[in-house]
Write a protein that holds these residues in place. Structure first.
Motif, PDB file in Angstrom:
ATOM      1  N   LEU A   2       0.833  -1.207   0.000  1.00 37.03           N
ATOM      2  CA  LEU A   2       0.000   0.000   0.000  1.00 37.03           C
ATOM      3  C   LEU A   2       0.865   1.254   0.000  1.00 37.03           C
ATOM      4  O   LEU A   2       0.543   2.238  -0.668  1.00 37.03           O
ATOM      5  N   GLN A   3       1.971   1.226   0.716  1.00 41.24           N
ATOM      6  CA  GLN A   3       2.893   2.360   0.686  1.00 41.24           C
ATOM      7  C   GLN A   3       3.479   2.535  -0.710  1.00 41.24           C
ATOM      8  O   GLN A   3       3.682   3.660  -1.169  1.00 41.24           O
ATOM      9  N   GLU A   4       3.706   1.432  -1.400  1.00 40.24           N
ATOM     10  CA  GLU A   4       4.191   1.508  -2.780  1.00 40.24           C
ATOM     11  C   GLU A   4       3.156   2.183  -3.673  1.00 40.24           C
ATOM     12  O   GLU A   4       3.494   3.049  -4.484  1.00 40.24           O
ATOM     13  N   ILE A   5       1.893   1.811  -3.524  1.00 38.54           N
ATOM     14  CA  ILE A   5       0.812   2.419  -4.308  1.00 38.54           C
ATOM     15  C   ILE A   5       0.780   3.925  -4.057  1.00 38.54           C
ATOM     16  O   ILE A   5       0.707   4.724  -4.990  1.00 38.54           O
ATOM     17  N   VAL A   6       0.845   4.316  -2.797  1.00 34.05           N
ATOM     18  CA  VAL A   6       0.823   5.737  -2.433  1.00 34.05           C
ATOM     19  C   VAL A   6       2.028   6.461  -3.035  1.00 34.05           C
ATOM     20  O   VAL A   6       1.903   7.570  -3.556  1.00 34.05           O
ATOM     21  N   SER A   7       3.178   5.822  -3.001  1.00 32.71           N
ATOM     22  CA  SER A   7       4.397   6.478  -3.502  1.00 32.71           C
ATOM     23  C   SER A   7       4.397   6.641  -5.020  1.00 32.71           C
ATOM     24  O   SER A   7       5.163   7.443  -5.551  1.00 32.71           O
ATOM     25  N   LEU A   8       3.537   5.918  -5.721  1.00 31.66           N
ATOM     26  CA  LEU A   8       3.457   6.035  -7.179  1.00 31.66           C
ATOM     27  C   LEU A   8       2.738   7.301  -7.645  1.00 31.66           C
ATOM     28  O   LEU A   8       2.835   7.665  -8.816  1.00 31.66           O
TER      29      LEU A   8
ATOM     30  N   LEU B 158      -7.699  11.891  -6.508  1.00 30.59           N
ATOM     31  CA  LEU B 158      -6.811  11.015  -5.745  1.00 30.59           C
ATOM     32  C   LEU B 158      -7.291   9.569  -5.834  1.00 30.59           C
ATOM     33  O   LEU B 158      -6.495   8.657  -6.089  1.00 30.59           O
ATOM     34  N   CYS B 159      -8.576   9.358  -5.639  1.00 28.24           N
ATOM     35  CA  CYS B 159      -9.122   8.003  -5.707  1.00 28.24           C
ATOM     36  C   CYS B 159      -8.904   7.386  -7.085  1.00 28.24           C
ATOM     37  O   CYS B 159      -8.540   6.214  -7.193  1.00 28.24           O
ATOM     38  N   ASP B 160      -9.103   8.179  -8.130  1.00 22.46           N
ATOM     39  CA  ASP B 160      -8.872   7.680  -9.486  1.00 22.46           C
ATOM     40  C   ASP B 160      -7.418   7.258  -9.672  1.00 22.46           C
ATOM     41  O   ASP B 160      -7.134   6.196 -10.242  1.00 22.46           O
ATOM     42  N   GLN B 161      -6.507   8.080  -9.181  1.00 24.67           N
ATOM     43  CA  GLN B 161      -5.073   7.767  -9.306  1.00 24.67           C
ATOM     44  C   GLN B 161      -4.718   6.501  -8.521  1.00 24.67           C
ATOM     45  O   GLN B 161      -4.014   5.628  -9.020  1.00 24.67           O
ATOM     46  N   LEU B 162      -5.191   6.425  -7.275  1.00 26.14           N
ATOM     47  CA  LEU B 162      -4.887   5.252  -6.453  1.00 26.14           C
ATOM     48  C   LEU B 162      -5.497   3.989  -7.048  1.00 26.14           C
ATOM     49  O   LEU B 162      -4.830   2.943  -7.126  1.00 26.14           O
ATOM     50  N   ASN B 163      -6.752   4.072  -7.480  1.00 26.52           N
ATOM     51  CA  ASN B 163      -7.416   2.898  -8.048  1.00 26.52           C
ATOM     52  C   ASN B 163      -6.739   2.440  -9.331  1.00 26.52           C
ATOM     53  O   ASN B 163      -6.674   1.237  -9.607  1.00 26.52           O
ATOM     54  N   SER B 164      -6.231   3.379 -10.100  1.00 29.62           N
ATOM     55  CA  SER B 164      -5.514   3.025 -11.324  1.00 29.62           C
ATOM     56  C   SER B 164      -4.256   2.216 -10.988  1.00 29.62           C
ATOM     57  O   SER B 164      -3.972   1.184 -11.611  1.00 29.62           O
ATOM     58  N   ALA B 165      -3.517   2.671  -9.985  1.00 26.94           N
ATOM     59  CA  ALA B 165      -2.307   1.951  -9.569  1.00 26.94           C
ATOM     60  C   ALA B 165      -2.659   0.593  -8.965  1.00 26.94           C
ATOM     61  O   ALA B 165      -1.982  -0.404  -9.224  1.00 26.94           O
ATOM     62  N   ILE B 166      -3.726   0.539  -8.172  1.00 25.62           N
ATOM     63  CA  ILE B 166      -4.169  -0.728  -7.580  1.00 25.62           C
ATOM     64  C   ILE B 166      -4.551  -1.713  -8.679  1.00 25.62           C
ATOM     65  O   ILE B 166      -4.156  -2.884  -8.646  1.00 25.62           O
ATOM     66  N   ALA B 167      -5.291  -1.241  -9.663  1.00 21.79           N
ATOM     67  CA  ALA B 167      -5.717  -2.106 -10.770  1.00 21.79           C
ATOM     68  C   ALA B 167      -4.521  -2.574 -11.587  1.00 21.79           C
ATOM     69  O   ALA B 167      -4.461  -3.735 -12.006  1.00 21.79           O
ATOM     70  N   ALA B 168      -3.565  -1.689 -11.810  1.00 20.19           N
ATOM     71  CA  ALA B 168      -2.376  -2.054 -12.591  1.00 20.19           C
ATOM     72  C   ALA B 168      -1.593  -3.181 -11.915  1.00 20.19           C
ATOM     73  O   ALA B 168      -0.974  -3.999 -12.597  1.00 20.19           O
ATOM     74  N   HIS B 169      -1.621  -3.220 -10.602  1.00 17.54           N
ATOM     75  CA  HIS B 169      -0.945  -4.285  -9.862  1.00 17.54           C
ATOM     76  C   HIS B 169      -1.835  -5.505  -9.661  1.00 17.54           C
ATOM     77  O   HIS B 169      -1.377  -6.530  -9.158  1.00 17.54           O
ATOM     78  N   GLY B 170      -3.112  -5.393 -10.006  1.00 18.38           N
ATOM     79  CA  GLY B 170      -4.040  -6.508  -9.807  1.00 18.38           C
ATOM     80  C   GLY B 170      -4.383  -6.730  -8.339  1.00 18.38           C
ATOM     81  O   GLY B 170      -4.693  -7.847  -7.931  1.00 18.38           O
ATOM     82  N   TRP B 171      -4.359  -5.656  -7.551  1.00 14.44           N
ATOM     83  CA  TRP B 171      -4.533  -5.787  -6.108  1.00 14.44           C
ATOM     84  C   TRP B 171      -5.907  -5.335  -5.605  1.00 14.44           C
ATOM     85  O   TRP B 171      -6.136  -5.251  -4.393  1.00 14.44           O
ATOM     86  N   GLY B 172      -6.847  -5.061  -6.491  1.00 15.13           N
ATOM     87  CA  GLY B 172      -8.162  -4.590  -6.072  1.00 15.13           C
ATOM     88  C   GLY B 172      -8.852  -5.549  -5.113  1.00 15.13           C
ATOM     89  O   GLY B 172      -9.420  -5.140  -4.104  1.00 15.13           O
ATOM     90  N   GLY B 173      -8.807  -6.824  -5.412  1.00 12.47           N
ATOM     91  CA  GLY B 173      -9.441  -7.814  -4.552  1.00 12.47           C
ATOM     92  C   GLY B 173      -8.658  -8.100  -3.286  1.00 12.47           C
ATOM     93  O   GLY B 173      -9.211  -8.543  -2.291  1.00 12.47           O
TER      94      GLY B 173
END
Length: 84
Positions: free
Chosen positions: A46-52, A63-78
C-alpha cells in the motif's frame, strides 16, 4: 489459495487513510498522503501504491482515481480493496 479470493489483513486500510485525510479538508497534498501512510505503518504494498502518485495536490475524486488506477495495474483490487 487463489489470489482472486484472497483478502489481505490490511484490506480497506487505504480507504481508511483516504477517509481520514479528507475528514477535515477538500484538497490533500501527495506529501501528506505519503507521510500519513508511513505514520499508520501501512502494508509495504500500500505504501508503494501511495508512492506512485505524482507530486501535487489532489481533490478526493482525482486522488481516488489515481490510487485505483495503480491498484488495478498491480491486480490488487481484490487483495487490498479500492478507494472512493
Amino acid at each position: 489459495m487463489d489470489m482472486a479470493s484472497f483478502r489481505a489483513e490490511s484490506y480497506g486500510e487505504l480507504q481508511s487513510l483516504v477517509d481520514g485525510l479528507y475528514a477535515t479538508r477538500t484538497v490533500v497534498d501527495r506529501l501528506d498522503l505519503v507521510m500519513q501512510a508511513e505514520v499508520l505503518d501501512l502494508d509495504a504494498d500500500l505504501q508503494e501504491i501511495v508512492s506512485l502518485l505524482p507530486p501535487g495536490s489532489y481533490e478526493r475524486q482525482r486522488l481516488c482515481d489515481q490510487l485505483n488506477s495503480a491498484i488495478a495495474a498491480h491486480g490488487w483490487g481484490g487483495v487490498y480493496g479500492t478507494v472512493e
